[in-house]
Scaffold this motif. Structure first.
Motif, mmCIF file in Angstrom:
data_model
loop_
_atom_site.group_PDB
_atom_site.id
_atom_site.type_symbol
_atom_site.label_atom_id
_atom_site.label_comp_id
_atom_site.label_asym_id
_atom_site.label_seq_id
_atom_site.Cartn_x
_atom_site.Cartn_y
_atom_site.Cartn_z
ATOM 1 N N GLU A 51 3.837 -12.622 -9.323
ATOM 2 C CA GLU A 51 4.076 -11.193 -9.410
ATOM 3 C C GLU A 51 3.436 -10.726 -10.897
ATOM 4 O OE1 GLU A 51 7.897 -9.218 -7.823
ATOM 5 O OE2 GLU A 51 6.806 -9.817 -5.754
ATOM 6 N N LEU A 52 2.244 -11.265 -11.321
ATOM 7 C CA LEU A 52 1.903 -10.842 -12.337
ATOM 8 C C LEU A 52 2.026 -9.746 -13.299
ATOM 9 C CD1 LEU A 52 -0.952 -14.037 -12.751
ATOM 10 C CD2 LEU A 52 1.742 -13.499 -14.188
ATOM 11 N N ILE A 53 1.076 -8.524 -12.274
ATOM 12 C CA ILE A 53 0.790 -7.219 -12.566
ATOM 13 C C ILE A 53 1.824 -6.503 -12.616
ATOM 14 C CG2 ILE A 53 -0.331 -4.903 -10.983
ATOM 15 C CD1 ILE A 53 -2.450 -6.505 -10.606
ATOM 16 N N LEU A 127 -4.516 -0.882 -9.170
ATOM 17 C CA LEU A 127 -4.023 -2.226 -8.701
ATOM 18 C C LEU A 127 -2.090 -2.052 -9.972
ATOM 19 C CD1 LEU A 127 -5.334 -5.756 -8.109
ATOM 20 C CD2 LEU A 127 -4.493 -4.502 -6.680
ATOM 21 N N PHE A 128 -3.415 -1.445 -11.005
ATOM 22 C CA PHE A 128 -1.651 -0.855 -11.977
ATOM 23 C C PHE A 128 -1.404 0.092 -11.868
ATOM 24 C CE2 PHE A 128 -4.387 -3.511 -14.933
ATOM 25 C CZ PHE A 128 -3.435 -4.895 -15.750
ATOM 26 N N GLN A 129 -2.515 1.153 -11.224
ATOM 27 C CA GLN A 129 -1.541 2.030 -11.129
ATOM 28 C C GLN A 129 -0.683 1.632 -10.000
ATOM 29 O OE1 GLN A 129 -1.807 5.180 -12.930
ATOM 30 N NE2 GLN A 129 -0.449 6.264 -12.215
ATOM 31 N N GLY A 133 2.980 3.093 -9.895
ATOM 32 C CA GLY A 133 3.902 4.363 -8.914
ATOM 33 C C GLY A 133 4.942 3.334 -7.950
ATOM 34 N N GLU A 134 5.150 1.989 -7.886
ATOM 35 C CA GLU A 134 6.346 1.241 -7.579
ATOM 36 C C GLU A 134 7.852 1.947 -8.262
ATOM 37 O OE1 GLU A 134 3.900 -1.783 -5.027
ATOM 38 O OE2 GLU A 134 5.389 -2.433 -6.779
ATOM 39 N N VAL A 140 1.927 9.846 -13.039
ATOM 40 C CA VAL A 140 1.563 9.157 -14.124
ATOM 41 C C VAL A 140 0.664 8.738 -14.245
ATOM 42 C CG1 VAL A 140 3.204 8.461 -16.360
ATOM 43 C CG2 VAL A 140 4.680 10.079 -14.806
ATOM 44 N N ASP A 141 -0.210 8.735 -15.101
ATOM 45 C CA ASP A 141 -1.023 7.967 -15.531
ATOM 46 C C ASP A 141 -0.663 6.624 -16.551
ATOM 47 O OD1 ASP A 141 -4.368 6.703 -15.424
ATOM 48 O OD2 ASP A 141 -5.011 8.244 -16.216
#
Length: 217
Positions: A51-53, A127-129, A133-134, A140-141
């Motif tokens: 779960e690196l990201i 993917l980062f976004q 969000g999780e 938020v950007d």
């Protein structure tokens, strides 16, 4: 009239579009991509956890708020104990030998290709976004969070003088209230020593510049 005949445009093959994997299936893409950004073998230990990201996003979120994500970033922790020199029963100094615990971390960060790292980040933005969000930040950007985190690290003062400490209970504190009132992540950066701090800040500034270029900001 031959000059008015329509000519078919030359055939241009359609390039295959890159399709991002699902967030849950993104670890291998991250490992392959990040390994290509550096020749330093030390990066492999950073890329071993799953779960690196999600871990990266959690670390950046904490840094942006001035915190240290100790549990999430446990694999980044330096080896060896925190070293101090005792002056008297109440006063200590930060032992410069302790700075060397962070040399490897600094080497790995400095080895990253800043421009390609920024381009890789730009590719992975969705993917980062999603991972951000999780955490509950739906509107938020994450780009703003990244720049905020970088700014906080760049604002950390570089301390060339002897760093004096006190130990009122269990944990060491900075004797200078200006240092003690810094955010936890900035106090952690001071523990890396002035040389590592300067080099890291220079690299962070370079990464921020490349990131703004890649994102068109």
């Amino acid at each position: 009239d031959e000059s008015s005949t329509d000519e078919e445009p030359p055939y241009e093959p359609e390039l295959p579009r890159f399709i991002l994997p699902l967030l849950d299936d993104s670890d291998q893409l991250i490992r392959d991509g990040v390994v290509s950004l550096t020749r330093h073998e030390g990066i492999n230990a950073w890329l071993a956890p799953p779960e690196l990201i999600r871990k990266f996003v959690a670390v950046i979120d904490n840094v942006g708020r001035g915190q240290v994500a100790k549990e999430t970033a446990r694999f980044l922790a330096p080896e060896g104990p925190f070293l101090v020199s005792r002056i008297d029963d109440e006063t200590y100094t930060l032992d410069p030998a302790s700075y060397r615990r962070y040399d490897l971390f600094t080497e790995i960060v400095l080895s990253l290709d800043a421009r390609r790292a920024a381009e890789f980040y730009q590719l992975l933005r969705p993917l980062f976004q999603k991972a951000y969000g999780e955490l509950g930040y739906r509107n938020v950007d994450f780009d703003d969070v990244m720049f905020n985190a970088m700014g906080r690290l760049l604002e950390t003062p570089v301390i060339d003088d002897v760093v004096r400490l006190k130990r009122p209970v269990v944990m060491f504190e900075y004797e200078d209230s200006r240092l003690e009132n810094l955010s936890p992540v900035q106090k952690q950066m001071i523990r890396m020593g002035p040389s590592n701090t300067r080099m890291l800040q220079s690299k962070i500034a370079q990464l921020a510049t490349e990131l703004r270029s890649a994102l068109g900001r």
